[in-house]
Design a protein around this motif. Structure first.
Motif, PDB file in Angstrom:
ATOM      1  N   ARG A  23      -7.354 -19.190  -6.860  1.00  9.69           N
ATOM      2  CA  ARG A  23      -5.955 -19.547  -7.134  1.00  9.69           C
ATOM      3  C   ARG A  23      -5.016 -18.483  -6.585  1.00  9.69           C
ATOM      4  O   ARG A  23      -5.399 -17.343  -6.361  1.00  9.69           O
ATOM      5  CB  ARG A  23      -5.727 -19.714  -8.645  1.00  9.69           C
ATOM      6  N   GLU A  24      -3.792 -18.881  -6.379  1.00  7.49           N
ATOM      7  CA  GLU A  24      -2.735 -17.940  -6.010  1.00  7.49           C
ATOM      8  C   GLU A  24      -2.339 -17.193  -7.272  1.00  7.49           C
ATOM      9  O   GLU A  24      -1.996 -17.804  -8.283  1.00  7.49           O
ATOM     10  CB  GLU A  24      -1.539 -18.715  -5.457  1.00  7.49           C
ATOM     11  N   LEU A  25      -2.429 -15.863  -7.255  1.00 11.61           N
ATOM     12  CA  LEU A  25      -2.076 -15.092  -8.443  1.00 11.61           C
ATOM     13  C   LEU A  25      -0.560 -15.071  -8.617  1.00 11.61           C
ATOM     14  O   LEU A  25       0.158 -14.578  -7.743  1.00 11.61           O
ATOM     15  CB  LEU A  25      -2.598 -13.657  -8.338  1.00 11.61           C
ATOM     16  N   PRO A  26      -0.062 -15.592  -9.736  1.00 10.64           N
ATOM     17  CA  PRO A  26       1.385 -15.600  -9.953  1.00 10.64           C
ATOM     18  C   PRO A  26       1.932 -14.195 -10.183  1.00 10.64           C
ATOM     19  O   PRO A  26       1.269 -13.343 -10.770  1.00 10.64           O
ATOM     20  CB  PRO A  26       1.554 -16.440 -11.221  1.00 10.64           C
ATOM     21  N   LEU A  27       3.127 -13.977  -9.710  1.00  7.58           N
ATOM     22  CA  LEU A  27       3.864 -12.748  -9.974  1.00  7.58           C
ATOM     23  C   LEU A  27       5.016 -13.135 -10.887  1.00  7.58           C
ATOM     24  O   LEU A  27       5.770 -14.055 -10.588  1.00  7.58           O
ATOM     25  CB  LEU A  27       4.371 -12.132  -8.684  1.00  7.58           C
ATOM     26  N   VAL A  28       5.116 -12.456 -12.019  1.00 10.33           N
ATOM     27  CA  VAL A  28       6.109 -12.784 -13.041  1.00 10.33           C
ATOM     28  C   VAL A  28       7.238 -11.765 -13.011  1.00 10.33           C
ATOM     29  O   VAL A  28       6.997 -10.560 -12.917  1.00 10.33           O
ATOM     30  CB  VAL A  28       5.454 -12.811 -14.437  1.00 10.33           C
ATOM     31  N   ILE A  29       8.454 -12.269 -13.097  1.00 12.36           N
ATOM     32  CA  ILE A  29       9.658 -11.443 -13.184  1.00 12.36           C
ATOM     33  C   ILE A  29      10.192 -11.558 -14.610  1.00 12.36           C
ATOM     34  O   ILE A  29      10.407 -12.664 -15.113  1.00 12.36           O
ATOM     35  CB  ILE A  29      10.732 -11.921 -12.189  1.00 12.36           C
ATOM     36  N   LEU A  30      10.374 -10.411 -15.260  1.00 10.27           N
ATOM     37  CA  LEU A  30      10.929 -10.362 -16.616  1.00 10.27           C
ATOM     38  C   LEU A  30      12.308  -9.748 -16.534  1.00 10.27           C
ATOM     39  O   LEU A  30      12.469  -8.600 -16.113  1.00 10.27           O
ATOM     40  CB  LEU A  30      10.041  -9.510 -17.514  1.00 10.27           C
ATOM     41  N   THR A  31      13.313 -10.497 -16.933  1.00  7.51           N
ATOM     42  CA  THR A  31      14.691 -10.039 -16.911  1.00  7.51           C
ATOM     43  C   THR A  31      15.147  -9.736 -18.337  1.00  7.51           C
ATOM     44  O   THR A  31      15.207 -10.645 -19.163  1.00  7.51           O
ATOM     45  CB  THR A  31      15.617 -11.094 -16.274  1.00  7.51           C
ATOM     46  N   THR A  43       8.297 -17.204 -12.918  1.00  3.87           N
ATOM     47  CA  THR A  43       7.402 -16.921 -11.809  1.00  3.87           C
ATOM     48  C   THR A  43       8.232 -16.706 -10.549  1.00  3.87           C
ATOM     49  O   THR A  43       9.177 -17.454 -10.288  1.00  3.87           O
ATOM     50  CB  THR A  43       6.421 -18.095 -11.611  1.00  3.87           C
ATOM     51  N   ALA A  44       7.893 -15.692  -9.793  1.00  8.64           N
ATOM     52  CA  ALA A  44       8.603 -15.429  -8.536  1.00  8.64           C
ATOM     53  C   ALA A  44       8.453 -16.626  -7.596  1.00  8.64           C
ATOM     54  O   ALA A  44       7.393 -17.265  -7.542  1.00  8.64           O
ATOM     55  CB  ALA A  44       8.032 -14.181  -7.871  1.00  8.64           C
ATOM     56  N   THR A  45       9.503 -16.902  -6.867  1.00 10.99           N
ATOM     57  CA  THR A  45       9.459 -17.971  -5.871  1.00 10.99           C
ATOM     58  C   THR A  45       8.646 -17.509  -4.663  1.00 10.99           C
ATOM     59  O   THR A  45       8.387 -16.313  -4.486  1.00 10.99           O
ATOM     60  CB  THR A  45      10.882 -18.345  -5.400  1.00 10.99           C
ATOM     61  N   ALA A  46       8.298 -18.459  -3.811  1.00 15.51           N
ATOM     62  CA  ALA A  46       7.554 -18.129  -2.589  1.00 15.51           C
ATOM     63  C   ALA A  46       8.345 -17.154  -1.717  1.00 15.51           C
ATOM     64  O   ALA A  46       7.757 -16.279  -1.069  1.00 15.51           O
ATOM     65  CB  ALA A  46       7.221 -19.404  -1.818  1.00 15.51           C
ATOM     66  N   ARG A  79       7.772  -9.450  -1.121  1.00 17.78           N
ATOM     67  CA  ARG A  79       8.326  -8.120  -1.373  1.00 17.78           C
ATOM     68  C   ARG A  79       7.880  -7.581  -2.730  1.00 17.78           C
ATOM     69  O   ARG A  79       7.482  -6.426  -2.856  1.00 17.78           O
ATOM     70  CB  ARG A  79       9.858  -8.166  -1.301  1.00 17.78           C
ATOM     71  N   LEU A  80       7.890  -8.436  -3.732  1.00 19.94           N
ATOM     72  CA  LEU A  80       7.501  -8.010  -5.071  1.00 19.94           C
ATOM     73  C   LEU A  80       5.994  -7.764  -5.166  1.00 19.94           C
ATOM     74  O   LEU A  80       5.551  -6.837  -5.850  1.00 19.94           O
ATOM     75  CB  LEU A  80       7.952  -9.046  -6.103  1.00 19.94           C
ATOM     76  N   TRP A  81       5.225  -8.575  -4.454  1.00 21.21           N
ATOM     77  CA  TRP A  81       3.772  -8.377  -4.423  1.00 21.21           C
ATOM     78  C   TRP A  81       3.444  -6.998  -3.846  1.00 21.21           C
ATOM     79  O   TRP A  81       2.543  -6.310  -4.327  1.00 21.21           O
ATOM     80  CB  TRP A  81       3.098  -9.473  -3.615  1.00 21.21           C
ATOM     81  N   GLN A  82       4.179  -6.599  -2.839  1.00 20.36           N
ATOM     82  CA  GLN A  82       3.966  -5.281  -2.225  1.00 20.36           C
ATOM     83  C   GLN A  82       4.166  -4.163  -3.251  1.00 20.36           C
ATOM     84  O   GLN A  82       3.387  -3.216  -3.306  1.00 20.36           O
ATOM     85  CB  GLN A  82       4.910  -5.095  -1.026  1.00 20.36           C
ATOM     86  N   ILE A  83       5.180  -4.300  -4.077  1.00 17.57           N
ATOM     87  CA  ILE A  83       5.429  -3.312  -5.128  1.00 17.57           C
ATOM     88  C   ILE A  83       4.221  -3.214  -6.053  1.00 17.57           C
ATOM     89  O   ILE A  83       3.731  -2.124  -6.369  1.00 17.57           O
ATOM     90  CB  ILE A  83       6.701  -3.678  -5.937  1.00 17.57           C
ATOM     91  N   ARG A 111      14.554  -5.204 -13.492  1.00 15.08           N
ATOM     92  CA  ARG A 111      13.565  -6.210 -13.875  1.00 15.08           C
ATOM     93  C   ARG A 111      12.167  -5.595 -13.939  1.00 15.08           C
ATOM     94  O   ARG A 111      11.869  -4.625 -13.249  1.00 15.08           O
ATOM     95  CB  ARG A 111      13.573  -7.370 -12.886  1.00 15.08           C
ATOM     96  N   TYR A 112      11.319  -6.202 -14.751  1.00 12.81           N
ATOM     97  CA  TYR A 112       9.921  -5.799 -14.888  1.00 12.81           C
ATOM     98  C   TYR A 112       9.057  -6.842 -14.193  1.00 12.81           C
ATOM     99  O   TYR A 112       9.388  -8.036 -14.206  1.00 12.81           O
ATOM    100  CB  TYR A 112       9.549  -5.677 -16.368  1.00 12.81           C
ATOM    101  N   LEU A 113       7.975  -6.382 -13.591  1.00  9.65           N
ATOM    102  CA  LEU A 113       7.094  -7.260 -12.826  1.00  9.65           C
ATOM    103  C   LEU A 113       5.685  -7.219 -13.404  1.00  9.65           C
ATOM    104  O   LEU A 113       5.186  -6.153 -13.768  1.00  9.65           O
ATOM    105  CB  LEU A 113       7.030  -6.814 -11.357  1.00  9.65           C
TER     106      LEU A 113
END
Length: 151
Positions: free
Chosen positions: A135-143, A106-109, A114-118, A65-67
């Motif tokens: 705002r809370e910065l969203p982290l997106v997962i691309l599959t 969008t990544a779940t809570a 873990r993904l934010w750390q990456i 996956r891409y983040l």
């Protein structure tokens, strides 16, 4: 002939448009690494216009996956590309010479720490952006929609 809704509009920000142009002209040889960070080209469908929109973004990886981080430089509003993919999660990507489609979410809570750390290790400025943003910065997962070996 390309229908207007299928013509891809690149970012109106001049330095981003220049980055995209170099990426496209060299099939990712120039532009994949930008300032030492890996970047991809993301094409979304505009939520209001229905037009295809392309931008260049720093990305990370989590297995296949891409983040992405929807930081918008720490602004208090989400970037347009993020709003577009939340409305239409089917996106197109170019990563180096590889072109493929993906599904965005969008990544779940539970997933995000873990993904934010990456992403924060890859581009430490994201942590600074989060500090200044209301705002809370969203982290997106691309599959990707096809196995990597089939691209």
């Amino acid at each position: 002939m390309t229908a207007p809704e299928d013509e891809i509009l690149d970012s109106p920000t001049p330095w981003v448009a220049d980055h995209i142009r170099a990426y496209l002209e060299t099939d990712g040889v120039e532009g994949h690494l930008f300032g030492g960070w890996p970047t991809l080209l993301l094409t979304t469908r505009g939520r209001r216009s229905g037009r295809l929109r392309r931008t260049a973004l720093i990305y990370g990886r989590d297995q296949d996956r891409y983040l992405l981080v929807a930081s918008n430089g720490g602004a208090d509003r989400h970037p347009a590309w993020y709003l577009n993919l939340t409305d239409t999660p089917a996106v197109s990507l170019q990563v180096g010479p590889d072109h493929f489609t993906a599904t965005a979410r969008t990544a779940t809570a539970a997933e995000k720490p873990r993904l934010w750390q990456i992403m924060a290790e890859l581009f430490p400025q994201y942590a600074k952006y989060q500090e200044v943003s209301a705002r809370e910065l969203p982290l997106v997962i691309l599959t990707p929609q096809v196995p990597h070996g089939d691209r």
